[in-house]
Design a protein around this motif. Structure first.
Motif, PDB file in Angstrom:
ATOM      1  N   TYR A 155      10.208  81.354 -14.468  1.00 11.73           N
ATOM      2  CA  TYR A 155      11.087  82.409 -13.976  1.00 11.73           C
ATOM      3  C   TYR A 155      11.666  82.108 -12.598  1.00 11.73           C
ATOM      4  N   LEU A 156      11.094  81.158 -11.891  1.00 16.78           N
ATOM      5  CA  LEU A 156      11.457  80.913 -10.504  1.00 16.78           C
ATOM      6  C   LEU A 156      12.720  80.063 -10.404  1.00 16.78           C
ATOM      7  N   ASN A 157      13.758  80.612  -9.804  1.00 14.48           N
ATOM      8  CA  ASN A 157      15.001  79.877  -9.598  1.00 14.48           C
ATOM      9  C   ASN A 157      14.918  79.012  -8.348  1.00 14.48           C
ATOM     10  N   GLN A 158      15.778  78.001  -8.285  1.00 13.65           N
ATOM     11  CA  GLN A 158      15.840  77.157  -7.098  1.00 13.65           C
ATOM     12  C   GLN A 158      16.336  77.966  -5.910  1.00 13.65           C
ATOM     13  N   GLN A 159      15.852  77.612  -4.729  1.00 17.33           N
ATOM     14  CA  GLN A 159      16.270  78.321  -3.523  1.00 17.33           C
ATOM     15  C   GLN A 159      17.726  77.992  -3.198  1.00 17.33           C
ATOM     16  N   ASN A 160      18.496  79.028  -2.908  1.00 19.80           N
ATOM     17  CA  ASN A 160      19.874  78.858  -2.488  1.00 19.80           C
ATOM     18  C   ASN A 160      19.928  78.024  -1.204  1.00 19.80           C
ATOM     19  N   ALA A 161      20.924  77.133  -1.088  1.00 16.42           N
ATOM     20  CA  ALA A 161      21.003  76.220   0.067  1.00 16.42           C
ATOM     21  C   ALA A 161      21.087  76.982   1.386  1.00 16.42           C
ATOM     22  N   THR A 162      21.847  78.063   1.397  1.00 18.61           N
ATOM     23  CA  THR A 162      21.968  78.861   2.627  1.00 18.61           C
ATOM     24  C   THR A 162      20.661  79.587   2.926  1.00 18.61           C
ATOM     25  N   ASN A 168      14.226  78.404   7.153  1.00 14.27           N
ATOM     26  CA  ASN A 168      13.669  77.361   8.017  1.00 14.27           C
ATOM     27  C   ASN A 168      14.185  77.412   9.446  1.00 14.27           C
ATOM     28  N   PHE A 169      15.036  78.381   9.759  1.00 10.40           N
ATOM     29  CA  PHE A 169      15.616  78.451  11.106  1.00 10.40           C
ATOM     30  C   PHE A 169      14.555  78.864  12.116  1.00 10.40           C
ATOM     31  N   ARG A 170      14.441  78.110  13.201  1.00  5.81           N
ATOM     32  CA  ARG A 170      13.458  78.395  14.246  1.00  5.81           C
ATOM     33  C   ARG A 170      14.096  78.212  15.615  1.00  5.81           C
ATOM     34  N   SER A 171      14.333  79.320  16.296  1.00  7.82           N
ATOM     35  CA  SER A 171      14.856  79.247  17.661  1.00  7.82           C
ATOM     36  C   SER A 171      14.724  80.614  18.311  1.00  7.82           C
ATOM     37  N   ASP A 172      14.224  80.634  19.554  1.00  9.01           N
ATOM     38  CA  ASP A 172      14.106  81.888  20.294  1.00  9.01           C
ATOM     39  C   ASP A 172      15.385  82.208  21.066  1.00  9.01           C
ATOM     40  N   THR A 173      16.274  81.251  21.181  1.00 12.08           N
ATOM     41  CA  THR A 173      17.457  81.435  22.013  1.00 12.08           C
ATOM     42  C   THR A 173      18.764  81.461  21.220  1.00 12.08           C
ATOM     43  N   MET A 174      18.814  80.807  20.053  1.00 11.42           N
ATOM     44  CA  MET A 174      20.054  80.714  19.284  1.00 11.42           C
ATOM     45  C   MET A 174      20.144  81.814  18.233  1.00 11.42           C
ATOM     46  N   ASN A 175      21.352  82.239  17.941  1.00 10.43           N
ATOM     47  CA  ASN A 175      21.620  83.243  16.910  1.00 10.43           C
ATOM     48  C   ASN A 175      21.628  82.564  15.547  1.00 10.43           C
ATOM     49  N   SER A 176      20.701  82.954  14.678  1.00  4.73           N
ATOM     50  CA  SER A 176      20.560  82.283  13.380  1.00  4.73           C
ATOM     51  C   SER A 176      21.817  82.437  12.525  1.00  4.73           C
ATOM     52  N   ILE A 177      22.407  83.629  12.504  1.00  4.54           N
ATOM     53  CA  ILE A 177      23.580  83.872  11.672  1.00  4.54           C
ATOM     54  C   ILE A 177      24.758  83.017  12.141  1.00  4.54           C
ATOM     55  N   LYS A 178      24.987  83.016  13.435  1.00  5.51           N
ATOM     56  CA  LYS A 178      26.102  82.244  13.980  1.00  5.51           C
ATOM     57  C   LYS A 178      25.894  80.751  13.774  1.00  5.51           C
ATOM     58  N   GLU A 182      28.174  78.273  11.197  1.00  6.88           N
ATOM     59  CA  GLU A 182      28.869  77.063  11.645  1.00  6.88           C
ATOM     60  C   GLU A 182      28.443  75.850  10.826  1.00  6.88           C
ATOM     61  N   GLU A 183      27.118  75.728  10.572  1.00  2.84           N
ATOM     62  CA  GLU A 183      26.611  74.586   9.817  1.00  2.84           C
ATOM     63  C   GLU A 183      27.092  74.601   8.368  1.00  2.84           C
ATOM     64  N   ALA A 184      27.098  75.792   7.751  1.00  2.44           N
ATOM     65  CA  ALA A 184      27.484  75.908   6.338  1.00  2.44           C
ATOM     66  C   ALA A 184      28.987  76.094   6.159  1.00  2.44           C
ATOM     67  N   GLU A 188      30.412  84.448   9.409  1.00  7.07           N
ATOM     68  CA  GLU A 188      29.155  85.096   9.806  1.00  7.07           C
ATOM     69  C   GLU A 188      28.866  86.286   8.895  1.00  7.07           C
ATOM     70  N   ARG A 189      29.898  86.987   8.479  1.00  9.81           N
ATOM     71  CA  ARG A 189      29.711  88.134   7.582  1.00  9.81           C
ATOM     72  C   ARG A 189      29.093  87.704   6.260  1.00  9.81           C
ATOM     73  N   ASN A 190      29.543  86.582   5.720  1.00  8.45           N
ATOM     74  CA  ASN A 190      29.004  86.089   4.451  1.00  8.45           C
ATOM     75  C   ASN A 190      27.538  85.699   4.595  1.00  8.45           C
ATOM     76  N   ILE A 191      27.195  85.069   5.722  1.00  6.46           N
ATOM     77  CA  ILE A 191      25.790  84.693   5.964  1.00  6.46           C
ATOM     78  C   ILE A 191      24.928  85.943   6.110  1.00  6.46           C
ATOM     79  N   GLN A 192      25.457  86.963   6.777  1.00  3.70           N
ATOM     80  CA  GLN A 192      24.726  88.235   6.908  1.00  3.70           C
ATOM     81  C   GLN A 192      24.438  88.855   5.546  1.00  3.70           C
ATOM     82  N   LEU A 193      25.431  88.833   4.655  1.00  5.79           N
ATOM     83  CA  LEU A 193      25.271  89.404   3.310  1.00  5.79           C
ATOM     84  C   LEU A 193      24.246  88.620   2.490  1.00  5.79           C
ATOM     85  N   ILE A 194      24.267  87.290   2.593  1.00  7.17           N
ATOM     86  CA  ILE A 194      23.289  86.453   1.886  1.00  7.17           C
ATOM     87  C   ILE A 194      21.889  86.765   2.392  1.00  7.17           C
ATOM     88  N   HIS A 195      21.752  86.884   3.702  1.00  6.25           N
ATOM     89  CA  HIS A 195      20.441  87.187   4.295  1.00  6.25           C
ATOM     90  C   HIS A 195      19.907  88.513   3.764  1.00  6.25           C
TER      91      HIS A 195
END
Length: 273
Positions: A155-162, A168-178, A182-184, A188-195
């Motif tokens: 039943y387990l689907n593959q994890q979406n790339a985004t 895996n995002f790890r940072s106390d200073t950077m905005n994960s969505i922003k 940029e990387e993908a 930013e709105r689309n990344i927010q919706l995926i999250h």
């Protein structure tokens, strides 16, 4: 006639490496006392699936909503503390989903709109009721967990790339969505919706939770026999604007003020003295 042994057992069960992106752990609890045991589950921002194998357990939210656990129920993401009660002869086994793993099982069953729910309803298939009956016939807790893991594979689907980038995002200073937008090369709105869709909460919500957890960790590091809490230092280290924002977060997540939590923590530390 040998008297009934009265005991309460609970323990965590780790998962094999191949399932480390799916489950953080399993949790088992069994009440053999003659009275109900009530515990508090602290917020974890994880979605959980609770299997009940004995007398009906029940959950009570901060708003005093009571939910009975019959065979199986899904809850979460757990954003604030709530109580769970285990009557005599109740047994629960809890699967703790990690990151977007619930979405990978149930697809478009939106977490924020449909939980708590029986997982059969989210899956639109009567597979989890069958799973419960299979598990109920297995005596060993470890074998129950192994059976759940094997059941999950088809039943387990593959994890979406985004989602992988977000998990895996790890940072106390950077905005994960922003940063991930940029990387993908997405908005930013689309990344927010995926999250929100894949994790069941927004990046803003989980950042607030991590700030709160950091405050808790700083309090727990304090040696109460030698020093007092420096609340202004905690406010500065955790990124709070002021004391009222700190108080608001404590009441939001665990329904306690910082001072009442501190008193509770001090009582725990003194218990062995």
């Amino acid at each position: 006639m040998k008297p009934k042994e009265e005991t309460y057992r609970s323990f965590r069960i780790s998962v094999p490496k191949e399932f480390e992106t799916v489950f953080s752990h399993f949790y088992y609890a069994e009440n053999k006392f003659e009275h109900t045991i009530t515990k508090t589950l602290l917020p974890s921002f994880q979605t959980i699936m609770v299997f009940n194998f004995g007398v009906q357990a029940f959950l009570v939210s901060k708003q005093k909503t009571k939910i009975e656990v019959d065979k199986c129920i899904v809850l979460g993401p757990i954003k604030s503390a709530f109580e769970y009660s285990l009557p005599p002869d109740s047994i629960i086994l809890v699967a703790n989903f990690k990151a977007d793993a619930f979405y990978r099982f149930f697809g478009k069953a939106f977490l924020s709109d449909h939980l708590p729910v029986h997982p059969d309803e989210a899956m639109e298939e009567n597979c989890f009721t069958r799973l419960w009956f299979q598990l109920d016939s297995i005596a060993s807790t470890e074998e129950k967990v192994d059976h759940i893991l094997n059941f999950c594979k088809p039943y387990l689907n593959q994890q979406n790339a985004t989602s992988t980038l977000l998990a895996n995002f790890r940072s106390d200073t950077m905005n994960s969505i922003k940063s991930i937008a940029e990387e993908a090369r997405q908005s930013e709105r689309n990344i927010q919706l995926i999250h929100k869709r894949h994790f069941g909460f927004s990046a803003k919500e989980v950042n607030r939770y991590h700030r709160f957890v950091k405050a808790i960790e700083l309090i727990q590091q304090t040696d109460f026999s030698k020093e007092k809490i420096n609340w202004f230092e905690i406010i500065n280290q955790c990124g709070y604007y002021d004391q009222s924002q700190l108080i608001h977060d404590f009441k939001h997540f665990i329904n306690l003020s910082p001072k009442n939590y501190l008193k509770f923590q001090q009582d725990i530390c003194r218990a062995g003295e």
